[in-house]
Design an enzyme around this catalytic site. Structure first.
Site, PDB file in Angstrom:
ATOM      1  CE1 TYR A   1     -28.933  -3.021  -3.699  1.00 26.12           C
ATOM      2  CE2 TYR A   1     -28.243  -1.776  -1.779  1.00 26.12           C
ATOM      3  CZ  TYR A   1     -27.925  -2.527  -2.887  1.00 26.12           C
ATOM      4  OH  TYR A   1     -26.612  -2.773  -3.163  1.00 26.12           O
TER       5      TYR A   1
ATOM      6  CG  ASP B   1     -23.996  -2.489  -5.039  1.00 22.79           C
ATOM      7  OD1 ASP B   1     -23.192  -1.674  -4.553  1.00 22.79           O
ATOM      8  OD2 ASP B   1     -24.044  -3.692  -4.693  1.00 22.79           O
TER       9      ASP B   1
ATOM     10  CE  LYS C   1     -31.148 -10.959 -18.060  1.00 21.58           C
ATOM     11  NZ  LYS C   1     -30.100 -11.354 -19.024  1.00 21.58           N
TER      12      LYS C   1
ATOM     13  CG  ASP D   1     -26.868 -10.166 -19.949  1.00 24.30           C
ATOM     14  OD1 ASP D   1     -27.405  -9.101 -20.333  1.00 24.30           O
ATOM     15  OD2 ASP D   1     -27.198 -11.285 -20.399  1.00 24.30           O
TER      16      ASP D   1
ATOM     17  CG  ASP E   1     -17.977  -2.171  -6.296  1.00 30.19           C
ATOM     18  OD1 ASP E   1     -18.230  -1.001  -5.937  1.00 30.19           O
ATOM     19  OD2 ASP E   1     -17.718  -3.080  -5.497  1.00 30.19           O
TER      20      ASP E   1
END
Ligand code: IPM
Ligand code: MG
Length: 357
Positions: free
Chosen positions: A141, A248, A192, A224, A252
């Site tokens: 970000y 982020d 990851k 993942d 959700d």
């Protein structure tokens, strides 16, 4: 000394839902003599409309001199075509960065009264209580360089940079371990590392500080797989710690597991305990102005603010109880409505919480 909250209602449904949280604050002030003062400020599209930028130095100064910040939501289609540098979302990113709000706590809790609202089977989500600790001021970000450049062949190429320094990883890691110590003592670090160097370092640092928290069980998982496990067997998680972008996305996903994203508050904290509190759901421009949004996530954000930044757990407990009580009474805004319940509007829900208080 009087405590002071900065209210940043923002855009979309932000002003409507904030108004209901303020009713609750007014009621508590009166009932418990709390003497909490509040000021209003602008952030997001409403600030662009007035000042041409989504966050002014004045709002930052207001925020810094407050004891806690309650934010509604920012953004909407009206500002989506603006230059990226002055879009509403930039205001949110800037206040996070300027106040150094590196630790974003996003709980995903299933309210027993709403168990059937989840998209997953009841038994998979019953009693779900996950906390995602998202690093909020670093990663892709904010990483430099970033931009869109033109290559020699004339084609344009977009690029961003995913960076984490050891100290940034350690800071959010220790924060997450300490939180896990107060919960079920299980911490899952998500990255990851099978592909990204930055994730390899993330895993290494998490592992190296784990010795200082022998009572917490640390596990590592690729993002993942984490996404898959969240929808397969979410109850295996207690606390999840992860970087800005993965957090982020996963937050959700976790919020939706509860079937009631309209119920979930969040906190963004810096090292001095200053915090900005906001509902997890966004500005929902499609329903803005209709008076049908769910104000409970904002009311519960006020609850978190009282608890964590003002140290007023008695008042916070009262809010939590009042919210439980309106759910028990069968009151539901449209987003959590199911057959047999009583459908209410935004202000009716706020009034019901005040009445329960
Ligand atoms: C969030 C939002 C923000 C983010 C946007 C609005 C900039 O999605 O708080 O999760 O990406 O962090
Ligand atoms: Mg998001």
């Amino acid at each position: 000394m009087q405590k002071k909250i900065l209210l940043l209602p923002g855009d979309g449904i932000g002003p409507e839902i904030s108004a209901e949280a303020i009713k609750v604050l007014d009621c508590l002030n009166k009932k418990m003599n709390l003497d909490i003062g509040y000021d209003y400020g602008l952030i997001g599209g409403c600030s662009v409309d007035v000042h041409g930028v989504p966050l002014t130095d004045e709002t930052i100064a207001q925020a810094k001199s407050s004891d806690g910040i309650l934010l509604g939501a920012v953004g909407g289609p009206k500002w989506d075509t603006l230059d990226r540098a002055i879009r509403p979302e930039k205001g949110l990113l800037k206040i996070r960065a300027d106040l150094d709000l590196f630790s974003n706590l996003r709980p995903a809790i299933l309210y027993p009264q709403l168990a059937d609202a989840s998209s997953l089977k009841r038994e998979l989500v019953a009693d779900l209580d996950i906390l995602i600790v998202r690093e909020l001021t670093g990663g892709i970000y904010f990483g430099e360089p970033r931009g869109v450049r033109t290559l020699e062949n004339g084609e344009r190429q977009g690029y961003n940079t995913l960076v984490y320094s050891e100290s940034e990883i350690e800071r959010i890691g220790r924060n997450a371990f300490e939180i896990a110590q107060k919960r079920d003592k299980r911490l899952c670090s998500v990255e990851k590392a099978n592909v990204l160097e930055v994730s390899g370092l993330w895993r290494e640092v998490m592992g190296s500080i784990a010795d200082d928290y022998p009572d917490v069980e640390l596990s590592h998982i690729y993002v993942d797989n984490a996404a898959m496990q969240l929808v397969r067997a979410p109850k295996q998680f207690d606390v999840i710690v992860t970087g800005n972008l993965f957090g982020d996305i996963l937050s959700d996903c976790a919020a939706m597991l509860t079937g009631s994203i309209g119920m979930l508050p969040s906190a963004s904290l810096n090292a001095d305990g200053l915090g900005m509190y906001e509902p997890v759901h966004g500005s929902a421009p499609d329903i803005a102005g209709q008076g049908i949004a769910n104000p409970l996530a904002t009311i519960l954000s006020l609850e978190m603010l009282l608890r964590y930044s003002l140290d007023m757990s008695d008042a916070a407990d009262l809010i939590a109880k009042a919210v439980g009580s309106v759910l028990d009474q069968g009151l539901r805004t449209a987003d959590i409505y199911s057959k047999g319940m009583m459908k209410v509007r935004t202000d009716e829900m706020g009034d019901a919480v005040v009445k329960a208080l």
